[in-house]
Design a protein around this motif. Structure first.
Motif: not given
Ligand code: CO
Ligand code: CO
Ligand code: CO
Length: 318
Positions: A42-43, A49-50, A91, A156
């Motif tokens: 995960p970022i 959004d990921w 996701v 990030t």
């Protein structure tokens, strides 16, 4: 290992001995297949959004080679019993929304139990052999055009520490989730010589691959490189990811710089789903910029040019 018969075939046009991220193989019938795989941890916090970012990032190598994405397989690692499947569903919804936008059909996938969540895709695209772009064709005098602003690694990292304001966070996320499809179409309309996408090795690392593949060097005008607003302040505040630090150490011996050291850090920053870096003859640079704007790649810029001279070296000037 790269010389194994398993990695050799008369119809293999771009294989793993090249620094390109995608492989290209002639399919029976005349088109070439472009194949690539990308997945990561995960970022960003928001699962939707990921998923979007993972999909845009996985598709990017197909676009960088001038291809059209056709099908994709989904890759999932999930800590079953630790994080709910409702989160995974978000996701996947994010990932599929971007695959739909790309016109790429998700035909299957595979998931495993994994202590750390991972998500991504293996993507297959097609390209007419005459429209194939690799990272190996740069020629002296080519202009270097970058199609997205830099800063995702630094931002990030700061985001995880809660140090990024809402507006910049949203901008960074939307930039990462943006497909390189428009940039690829713009590139196809001019006589580009080479292309790569800017991802984990940062601008300088990917530029260096492009330079060593063609036996040339490059000059970068630092003030021309588009940066996300606020990224310099976050770097000053000490946010610089470990991957970017490794990039910096790797590339520094090949860079001559007339500018402040912070520029090297900014340009070594590991990007997720970054823009295309396109080499175009000088007479067509403006045409390419106009077409990029038509495709809403608003932060595109000419950031430097290709020179002959010490192979693989980069000079930073103001
Ligand atoms: Co890839
Ligand atoms: Co790539
Ligand atoms: Co399976």
């Amino acid at each position: 290992m790269h010389n194994s018969p398993a990695t050799q075939h008369p119809d293999l046009i771009v294989g793993i001995e090249y620094a390109d991220d995608a492989g290209v193989f002639m399919a029976p019938g005349g088109d070439a297949l472009v194949q690539t795989v990308d997945f990561f941890t995960p970022i960003v916090d928001d699962p939707f959004d990921w998923g979007r970012i993972a999909a845009a990032n996985a598709l990017s190598d197909v676009y960088a080679m001038g291809g059209d994405p056709l099908t994709a397989l989904q890759l999932v690692g999930w800590p079953r019993g630790v994080i709910g499947f409702d989160v995974l569903e978000r996701v996947i919804e994010g990932g599929l929304s971007v695959m739909e936008e790309a016109g790429c059909t998700v035909v299957g996938g595979h998931s495993i139990d994994d202590p750390e969540p991972k998500y991504g895709f293996a993507v297959t695209g097609i390209v007419e052999p005459g429209r194939l772009q690799t990272n190996a064709g740069a020629r002296p005098a080519d202009q270097l055009v970058l199609t997205k602003p830099l800063g995702t690694g630094i931002i990030t990292t700061a985001l995880k520490a809660g140090k990024v304001d809402e507006e910049l966070a949203r901008y960074c996320i939307e930039t990462m989730a943006e497909l390189n499809a428009g940039a690829s179409l713009a590139m196809a309309a001019v006589n580009a010589h080479a292309c790569t996408d800017v991802t984990g090795y940062g601008l300088l690392g990917h530029l260096r691959e492009l330079l060593t593949s063609a036996g040339v060097s490059a000059l970068i005008e630092v003030d021309q490189v588009p940066l996300m607003d606020g990224v310099e302040e976050l770097l000053e505040a000490g946010f610089f990811p470990g991957g970017s630090q490794r990039n910096l150490e790797e590339v520094s011996p090949h860079v001559t710089s007339d500018v402040e050291p912070a520029w090297l850090q900014l340009f070594a920053d590991a990007q997720t789903s970054g823009g295309l870096l396109i080499c175009v003859p000088p007479a067509e640079a403006q045409d390419l910029l106009d077409r990029l704007e038509e495709h809403e790649c608003f932060e595109s810029a000419v950031i430097g040019e290709i020179h002959s001279g010490a192979e693989g070296t980069i000079r930073l000037v103001r």
